[in-house]
Design a protein around this motif. Structure first.
Motif, PDB file in Angstrom:
ATOM      1  N   TYR A 107      -1.207  20.244  16.308  1.00 13.03           N
ATOM      2  CA  TYR A 107      -1.598  20.359  14.917  1.00 13.03           C
ATOM      3  C   TYR A 107      -1.064  19.150  14.158  1.00 13.03           C
ATOM      4  O   TYR A 107       0.067  18.719  14.367  1.00 13.03           O
ATOM      5  N   ALA A 108      -1.887  18.614  13.270  1.00 15.52           N
ATOM      6  CA  ALA A 108      -1.534  17.398  12.540  1.00 15.52           C
ATOM      7  C   ALA A 108      -1.031  17.732  11.153  1.00 15.52           C
ATOM      8  O   ALA A 108      -1.614  18.569  10.446  1.00 15.52           O
ATOM      9  N   TYR A 109       0.054  17.061  10.784  1.00 10.23           N
ATOM     10  CA  TYR A 109       0.650  17.242   9.454  1.00 10.23           C
ATOM     11  C   TYR A 109       0.899  15.870   8.840  1.00 10.23           C
ATOM     12  O   TYR A 109       1.382  14.955   9.521  1.00 10.23           O
ATOM     13  N   TRP A 110       0.588  15.750   7.554  1.00  4.45           N
ATOM     14  CA  TRP A 110       0.764  14.488   6.839  1.00  4.45           C
ATOM     15  C   TRP A 110       1.920  14.587   5.860  1.00  4.45           C
ATOM     16  O   TRP A 110       2.153  15.639   5.256  1.00  4.45           O
ATOM     17  N   GLY A 111       2.631  13.479   5.699  1.00  6.18           N
ATOM     18  CA  GLY A 111       3.625  13.376   4.656  1.00  6.18           C
ATOM     19  C   GLY A 111       2.978  13.045   3.327  1.00  6.18           C
ATOM     20  O   GLY A 111       1.769  12.833   3.240  1.00  6.18           O
ATOM     21  N   GLN A 112       3.800  12.973   2.311  1.00  5.38           N
ATOM     22  CA  GLN A 112       3.297  12.786   0.953  1.00  5.38           C
ATOM     23  C   GLN A 112       3.030  11.315   0.633  1.00  5.38           C
ATOM     24  O   GLN A 112       2.404  11.012  -0.379  1.00  5.38           O
ATOM     25  N   GLY A 113       3.501  10.422   1.463  1.00  5.84           N
ATOM     26  CA  GLY A 113       3.272   8.991   1.252  1.00  5.84           C
ATOM     27  C   GLY A 113       4.460   8.297   0.621  1.00  5.84           C
ATOM     28  O   GLY A 113       5.163   8.883  -0.216  1.00  5.84           O
ATOM     29  N   ALA A 114       4.686   7.067   1.027  1.00  6.70           N
ATOM     30  CA  ALA A 114       5.758   6.238   0.472  1.00  6.70           C
ATOM     31  C   ALA A 114       5.129   4.978  -0.109  1.00  6.70           C
ATOM     32  O   ALA A 114       4.368   4.291   0.570  1.00  6.70           O
ATOM     33  N   GLN A 115       5.453   4.693  -1.356  1.00 10.13           N
ATOM     34  CA  GLN A 115       4.890   3.532  -2.039  1.00 10.13           C
ATOM     35  C   GLN A 115       5.562   2.253  -1.552  1.00 10.13           C
ATOM     36  O   GLN A 115       6.793   2.146  -1.547  1.00 10.13           O
ATOM     37  N   VAL A 116       4.753   1.294  -1.185  1.00  6.44           N
ATOM     38  CA  VAL A 116       5.260  -0.021  -0.798  1.00  6.44           C
ATOM     39  C   VAL A 116       4.455  -1.058  -1.584  1.00  6.44           C
ATOM     40  O   VAL A 116       3.510  -1.667  -1.043  1.00  6.44           O
ATOM     41  N   PRO A 117       4.789  -1.250  -2.849  1.00  4.04           N
ATOM     42  CA  PRO A 117       4.023  -2.184  -3.673  1.00  4.04           C
ATOM     43  C   PRO A 117       4.502  -3.613  -3.494  1.00  4.04           C
ATOM     44  O   PRO A 117       5.591  -3.861  -2.957  1.00  4.04           O
ATOM     45  N   GLY A 174       0.832  -1.195   0.000  1.00  6.47           N
ATOM     46  CA  GLY A 174       0.000   0.000   0.000  1.00  6.47           C
ATOM     47  C   GLY A 174       0.869   1.248   0.000  1.00  6.47           C
ATOM     48  O   GLY A 174       2.086   1.164  -0.162  1.00  6.47           O
ATOM     49  N   VAL A 175       0.233   2.375   0.211  1.00  5.52           N
ATOM     50  CA  VAL A 175       0.956   3.641   0.384  1.00  5.52           C
ATOM     51  C   VAL A 175       0.988   3.940   1.875  1.00  5.52           C
ATOM     52  O   VAL A 175      -0.055   3.938   2.537  1.00  5.52           O
ATOM     53  N   TYR A 176       2.153   4.180   2.401  1.00 11.65           N
ATOM     54  CA  TYR A 176       2.329   4.446   3.823  1.00 11.65           C
ATOM     55  C   TYR A 176       2.500   5.946   4.035  1.00 11.65           C
ATOM     56  O   TYR A 176       3.414   6.561   3.476  1.00 11.65           O
ATOM     57  N   TYR A 177       1.610   6.491   4.839  1.00 13.06           N
ATOM     58  CA  TYR A 177       1.632   7.919   5.145  1.00 13.06           C
ATOM     59  C   TYR A 177       2.062   8.119   6.591  1.00 13.06           C
ATOM     60  O   TYR A 177       1.598   7.421   7.491  1.00 13.06           O
ATOM     61  N   CYS A 178       2.931   9.093   6.791  1.00 13.84           N
ATOM     62  CA  CYS A 178       3.346   9.465   8.139  1.00 13.84           C
ATOM     63  C   CYS A 178       2.545  10.683   8.580  1.00 13.84           C
ATOM     64  O   CYS A 178       2.354  11.632   7.812  1.00 13.84           O
ATOM     65  N   LYS A 179       2.081  10.647   9.793  1.00 10.84           N
ATOM     66  CA  LYS A 179       1.336  11.768  10.370  1.00 10.84           C
ATOM     67  C   LYS A 179       2.006  12.187  11.664  1.00 10.84           C
ATOM     68  O   LYS A 179       2.266  11.355  12.538  1.00 10.84           O
ATOM     69  N   ALA A 180       2.302  13.470  11.773  1.00  8.57           N
ATOM     70  CA  ALA A 180       2.917  14.002  12.988  1.00  8.57           C
ATOM     71  C   ALA A 180       1.955  14.991  13.643  1.00  8.57           C
ATOM     72  O   ALA A 180       1.455  15.903  12.982  1.00  8.57           O
ATOM     73  N   GLU A 181       1.686  14.789  14.913  1.00  7.49           N
ATOM     74  CA  GLU A 181       0.866  15.711  15.703  1.00  7.49           C
ATOM     75  C   GLU A 181       1.834  16.536  16.544  1.00  7.49           C
ATOM     76  O   GLU A 181       2.527  15.991  17.400  1.00  7.49           O
ATOM     77  N   ILE A 182       1.833  17.831  16.277  1.00  9.87           N
ATOM     78  CA  ILE A 182       2.905  18.683  16.757  1.00  9.87           C
ATOM     79  C   ILE A 182       2.388  19.816  17.628  1.00  9.87           C
ATOM     80  O   ILE A 182       1.368  20.446  17.316  1.00  9.87           O
ATOM     81  N   ARG A 183       3.098  20.054  18.697  1.00  8.41           N
ATOM     82  CA  ARG A 183       2.896  21.267  19.486  1.00  8.41           C
ATOM     83  C   ARG A 183       4.020  22.220  19.075  1.00  8.41           C
ATOM     84  O   ARG A 183       5.206  21.893  19.210  1.00  8.41           O
ATOM     85  N   HIS A 184       3.638  23.388  18.609  1.00  4.85           N
ATOM     86  CA  HIS A 184       4.640  24.308  18.053  1.00  4.85           C
ATOM     87  C   HIS A 184       5.418  25.061  19.131  1.00  4.85           C
ATOM     88  O   HIS A 184       6.598  25.340  18.947  1.00  4.85           O
ATOM     89  N   TYR A 185       4.755  25.385  20.226  1.00  2.00           N
ATOM     90  CA  TYR A 185       5.395  26.185  21.264  1.00  2.00           C
ATOM     91  C   TYR A 185       5.097  25.588  22.620  1.00  2.00           C
ATOM     92  O   TYR A 185       4.090  24.928  22.820  1.00  2.00           O
ATOM     93  N   SER A 186       5.978  25.851  23.602  1.00  2.00           N
ATOM     94  CA  SER A 186       5.796  25.300  24.937  1.00  2.00           C
ATOM     95  C   SER A 186       4.515  25.809  25.573  1.00  2.00           C
ATOM     96  O   SER A 186       3.906  25.124  26.390  1.00  2.00           O
TER      97      SER A 186
END
Length: 121
Positions: free
Chosen positions: A108-118, A90-102
């Motif tokens: 806030y959630a950010y997604w990567g573009q995806g990595a193909q794993v066929p 499938g396509v593997y997507y990374c998601k990071a939930e980030i706190r920007h400041y202390s």
């Protein structure tokens, strides 16, 4: 913030593959970082996730085969896939939930573009 996956490759039954994920930008703390898999025609589903306290959670079908590890620094984590099965494709997507400041109240959630794993032929 930018989230970038790398290391995509073929699924070979019994094989291994590493999928690093790196977050960059204004980051106080990565609260959670996870990998989600989307097979053709299916919904995106959680594969594995690691929290800032080091706790991890894995989907039942990858338990004992996949492991999340810390890479060079706290902004990079790696999904180590071993004992690959055909259904891991499938396509593997990374998601990071980030706190920007202390002093920030929200993550806030950010997604990567995806990595193909066929599946290998």
């Amino acid at each position: 913030v930018e989230v970038v996956e790398s290391g995509g490759g073929l699924v070979q039954p019994g094989g291994s593959l590493r999928l690093p994920c790196e977050a960059s930008g204004i980051i106080f703390r990565i609260e959670n970082m996870g990998w989600y898999r989307q097979a053709p025609g299916d919904q995106r589903e959680l594969v594995a996730i690691v929290s800032s306290d080091g706790s991890t959670k894995y989907a039942d079908d990858v338990k004992g085969r996949f492991t999340i590890s810390r890479d060079n620094d706290d902004r990079t984590k790696c999904l180590q896939m071993t004992g690959q099965k055909r259904e891991d494709t499938g396509v593997y997507y990374c998601k990071a939930e980030i706190r920007h400041y202390s002093c920030g109240l929200y993550n806030y959630a950010y997604w990567g573009q995806g990595a193909q794993v066929p599946l290998s032929s």
